[in-house]
Motif scaffolding. Structure first.
Motif, PDB file in Angstrom:
ATOM      1  N   ILE A 127      21.298 -32.576  51.446  1.00 45.78           N
ATOM      2  CA  ILE A 127      22.611 -32.071  51.873  1.00 45.78           C
ATOM      3  C   ILE A 127      23.552 -31.994  50.669  1.00 45.78           C
ATOM      4  O   ILE A 127      24.555 -31.293  50.724  1.00 45.78           O
ATOM      5  CB  ILE A 127      23.262 -32.909  53.007  1.00 45.78           C
ATOM      6  CG1 ILE A 127      23.166 -34.403  52.712  1.00 45.78           C
ATOM      7  CG2 ILE A 127      22.665 -32.578  54.356  1.00 45.78           C
ATOM      8  CD1 ILE A 127      23.971 -35.258  53.671  1.00 45.78           C
ATOM      9  N   ALA A 150       9.708 -44.915  54.897  1.00 45.02           N
ATOM     10  CA  ALA A 150      10.258 -45.782  55.952  1.00 45.02           C
ATOM     11  C   ALA A 150      10.962 -46.941  55.260  1.00 45.02           C
ATOM     12  O   ALA A 150      11.775 -46.729  54.352  1.00 45.02           O
ATOM     13  CB  ALA A 150       9.141 -46.232  56.885  1.00 45.02           C
ATOM     14  N   GLY A 203      17.410 -40.199  54.159  1.00 45.17           N
ATOM     15  CA  GLY A 203      17.686 -41.298  55.079  1.00 45.17           C
ATOM     16  C   GLY A 203      19.109 -41.776  54.945  1.00 45.17           C
ATOM     17  O   GLY A 203      19.774 -41.526  53.926  1.00 45.17           O
ATOM     18  N   PRO A 248       9.459 -49.290  51.435  1.00 47.69           N
ATOM     19  CA  PRO A 248      10.062 -49.951  50.267  1.00 47.69           C
ATOM     20  C   PRO A 248      10.812 -51.217  50.673  1.00 47.69           C
ATOM     21  O   PRO A 248      11.415 -51.283  51.744  1.00 47.69           O
ATOM     22  CB  PRO A 248      11.060 -48.899  49.744  1.00 47.69           C
ATOM     23  CG  PRO A 248      10.706 -47.613  50.424  1.00 47.69           C
ATOM     24  CD  PRO A 248      10.098 -48.007  51.734  1.00 47.69           C
ATOM     25  N   ILE A 284      15.364 -42.457  45.296  1.00 43.49           N
ATOM     26  CA  ILE A 284      13.901 -42.445  45.418  1.00 43.49           C
ATOM     27  C   ILE A 284      13.381 -41.006  45.496  1.00 43.49           C
ATOM     28  O   ILE A 284      12.361 -40.664  44.882  1.00 43.49           O
ATOM     29  CB  ILE A 284      13.475 -43.259  46.663  1.00 43.49           C
ATOM     30  CG1 ILE A 284      13.812 -44.751  46.459  1.00 43.49           C
ATOM     31  CG2 ILE A 284      11.992 -43.093  46.948  1.00 43.49           C
ATOM     32  CD1 ILE A 284      13.661 -45.620  47.708  1.00 43.49           C
ATOM     33  N   GLY A 285      14.081 -40.143  46.233  1.00 40.23           N
ATOM     34  CA  GLY A 285      13.631 -38.754  46.378  1.00 40.23           C
ATOM     35  C   GLY A 285      13.590 -38.039  45.043  1.00 40.23           C
ATOM     36  O   GLY A 285      12.648 -37.280  44.746  1.00 40.23           O
ATOM     37  N   TYR A 288      19.064 -49.214  61.639  1.00 37.68           N
ATOM     38  CA  TYR A 288      18.203 -48.808  60.516  1.00 37.68           C
ATOM     39  C   TYR A 288      16.761 -49.287  60.745  1.00 37.68           C
ATOM     40  O   TYR A 288      15.808 -48.507  60.642  1.00 37.68           O
ATOM     41  CB  TYR A 288      18.779 -49.399  59.228  1.00 37.68           C
ATOM     42  CG  TYR A 288      18.090 -48.975  57.958  1.00 37.68           C
ATOM     43  CD1 TYR A 288      18.253 -47.686  57.454  1.00 37.68           C
ATOM     44  CD2 TYR A 288      17.288 -49.868  57.250  1.00 37.68           C
ATOM     45  CE1 TYR A 288      17.642 -47.297  56.272  1.00 37.68           C
ATOM     46  CE2 TYR A 288      16.672 -49.494  56.070  1.00 37.68           C
ATOM     47  CZ  TYR A 288      16.851 -48.206  55.575  1.00 37.68           C
ATOM     48  OH  TYR A 288      16.236 -47.834  54.402  1.00 37.68           O
TER      49      TYR A 288
HETATM   50  N1  NAD Z   1      17.136 -48.237  48.402  1.00 32.45           N
HETATM   51  C1  NAD Z   1      16.489 -49.093  49.187  1.00 32.45           C
HETATM   52  O1  NAD Z   1      16.596 -50.327  49.023  1.00 32.45           O
HETATM   53  C2  NAD Z   1      15.565 -48.589  50.268  1.00 32.45           C
HETATM   54  C3  NAD Z   1      14.722 -49.514  50.893  1.00 32.45           C
HETATM   55  C4  NAD Z   1      13.884 -49.079  51.901  1.00 32.45           C
HETATM   56  C5  NAD Z   1      13.849 -47.738  52.259  1.00 32.45           C
HETATM   57  N2  NAD Z   1      14.675 -46.840  51.636  1.00 32.45           N
HETATM   58  C6  NAD Z   1      14.605 -45.448  52.077  1.00 32.45           C
HETATM   59  O2  NAD Z   1      14.355 -44.596  50.974  1.00 32.45           O
HETATM   60  C7  NAD Z   1      14.849 -43.294  51.248  1.00 32.45           C
HETATM   61  C8  NAD Z   1      15.683 -42.831  50.056  1.00 32.45           C
HETATM   62  O3  NAD Z   1      16.817 -43.667  49.949  1.00 32.45           O
HETATM   63  P1  NAD Z   1      17.553 -44.030  48.573  1.00 32.45           P
HETATM   64  O4  NAD Z   1      17.514 -45.485  48.444  1.00 32.45           O
HETATM   65  O5  NAD Z   1      17.054 -43.182  47.478  1.00 32.45           O
HETATM   66  O6  NAD Z   1      19.051 -43.663  49.003  1.00 32.45           O
HETATM   67  P2  NAD Z   1      20.094 -42.567  48.513  1.00 32.45           P
HETATM   68  O7  NAD Z   1      21.251 -42.729  49.424  1.00 32.45           O
HETATM   69  O8  NAD Z   1      20.292 -42.665  47.060  1.00 32.45           O
HETATM   70  O9  NAD Z   1      19.348 -41.192  48.817  1.00 32.45           O
HETATM   71  C9  NAD Z   1      19.228 -40.675  50.110  1.00 32.45           C
HETATM   72  C10 NAD Z   1      19.346 -39.173  50.023  1.00 32.45           C
HETATM   73  O10 NAD Z   1      19.229 -38.634  51.346  1.00 32.45           O
HETATM   74  C11 NAD Z   1      20.187 -37.600  51.473  1.00 32.45           C
HETATM   75  N3  NAD Z   1      20.517 -37.344  52.877  1.00 32.45           N
HETATM   76  C12 NAD Z   1      21.270 -38.093  53.718  1.00 32.45           C
HETATM   77  N4  NAD Z   1      21.385 -37.485  54.904  1.00 32.45           N
HETATM   78  C13 NAD Z   1      20.665 -36.335  54.834  1.00 32.45           C
HETATM   79  C14 NAD Z   1      20.396 -35.276  55.740  1.00 32.45           C
HETATM   80  N5  NAD Z   1      20.904 -35.255  56.978  1.00 32.45           N
HETATM   81  N6  NAD Z   1      19.591 -34.264  55.327  1.00 32.45           N
HETATM   82  C15 NAD Z   1      19.087 -34.250  54.071  1.00 32.45           C
HETATM   83  N7  NAD Z   1      19.335 -35.208  53.156  1.00 32.45           N
HETATM   84  C16 NAD Z   1      20.110 -36.234  53.542  1.00 32.45           C
HETATM   85  C17 NAD Z   1      21.395 -38.090  50.678  1.00 32.45           C
HETATM   86  O11 NAD Z   1      22.272 -37.040  50.361  1.00 32.45           O
HETATM   87  C18 NAD Z   1      20.719 -38.736  49.485  1.00 32.45           C
HETATM   88  O12 NAD Z   1      20.557 -37.821  48.411  1.00 32.45           O
HETATM   89  C19 NAD Z   1      15.670 -43.408  52.529  1.00 32.45           C
HETATM   90  O13 NAD Z   1      14.901 -42.945  53.621  1.00 32.45           O
HETATM   91  C20 NAD Z   1      15.891 -44.912  52.653  1.00 32.45           C
HETATM   92  O14 NAD Z   1      16.100 -45.315  53.987  1.00 32.45           O
HETATM   93  C21 NAD Z   1      15.530 -47.234  50.643  1.00 32.45           C
END
Ligand code: NAD
Length: 254
Positions: free
Chosen positions: A38, A143, A93, A187, A18-19, A157
């Protein structure tokens, strides 16, 4: 129409998922981007791809959001490289699924360190920078719909995401007078590595999640990024303290 022309945005956890999608769409709408994560190599690759696509400049920095010194340094990099910081996206996250009865304390603590402490540290440092600049700003935190419902094995979580929502509201209340808007996106299941790590381990779970969405599909990272773009833009100029659920109707408030 470019919605973020010449804005400067720092996005945490932007090396993938997502980022990364947020970094890409913000850049396509004219923003300068500080890609942080990271995962250093992957973050640099994202910044290079954005710049190569002909968008305004993107730079990358390694950032662990739970480290106060590193957070301060990253905010300063944005100000030094681009002259200011307009938008912070707290996206980094972690998800460590365990039933409460089996939850290791270190996974509980890691979840709060990254998701809640990270949001607090980045928001505090970014808000101080935005207030010094005197031209307002915008903070968006990713969130989760889990903040509002009970899912087995998501105790740490869900609690951390509910804390992020509460912090969003207090930040909005305290920062409104400086013209800083603060919102969250909640999300539902979104197709990223984080989700795959869970669904790969549980046969049939992906289909079950898909069936929960009234639109019949899992969200894409772009669905979440589109919501972030809206909240970051002047189209949302009078929206603050809110949590926008992006879940294809998987979760509806009653
Ligand atoms: N994918 C889903 O279904 C979903 C649903 C609800 C919320 N989210 C939230 O969306 C956000 C993005 O998640 P995603 O699904 O893209 O997951 P992802 O695991 O692909 O990406 C998360 C990113 O956060 C980075 N990260 C982890 N620890 C870190 C730290 N201490 N400092 C800096 N970066 C760090 C990871 O390296 C990774 O690149 C998160 O906050 C997650 O909780 C995701």
């Amino acid at each position: 129409m470019q919605l973020l022309c010449d804005k400067v945005a720092l996005i945490t956890g932007a090396a993938r998922g997502i980022g990364r999608a947020i970094a890409e769409i913000f850049a396509a709408h004219g923003a300068h981007i500080v890609v942080t994560d990271i995962l250093e190599e992957e973050a640099y690759a994202v910044a290079a791809a954005i710049t190569a696509a002909g968008h305004p400049r993107a730079i990358a920095r390694r950032l662990d959001v739970s480290d106060p010194q590193a957070v301060q340094a990253a905010i300063e990099v944005a100000a030094e490289e681009f002259g200011r910081l307009d938008i912070l996206v707290n996206n980094a996250g972690v998800l460590r699924p365990h039933l409460i009865l089996e939850m290791p304390l270190e996974d509980w603590e890691l979840t709060f360190q990254v998701n809640v402490r990270g949001m607090f540290l980045c928001s505090q440092a970014a808000a101080r920078q935005m207030i010094r600049q005197g031209r307002g700003g915008c903070i968006i935190s990713i969130a989760s719909a889990c903040a509002k419902k009970a899912d087995r094995a998501l105790g740490a979580y869900a609690a951390s995401k509910a804390a992020m929502l509460a912090l969003t509201r207090v930040l909005a209340l305290e920062l409104g007078e400086y013209g800083i808007r603060v919102n969250a996106i909640l999300p539902g299941a979104t197709d990223t590595q984080m989700l795959r790590d869970v669904t790969d381990a549980i046969p049939g779970m992906l289909d079950a999640l898909r069936a929960k969405s009234v639109l019949g599909r899992i969200a894409t990272p772009q669905d979440q990024a589109n919501a972030a773009l809206f909240l970051a833009s002047d189209l949302a100029a009078h929206i603050t303290g809110e949590g926008l659920v992006v879940s294809g109707g998987e979760f509806m408030d009653t």
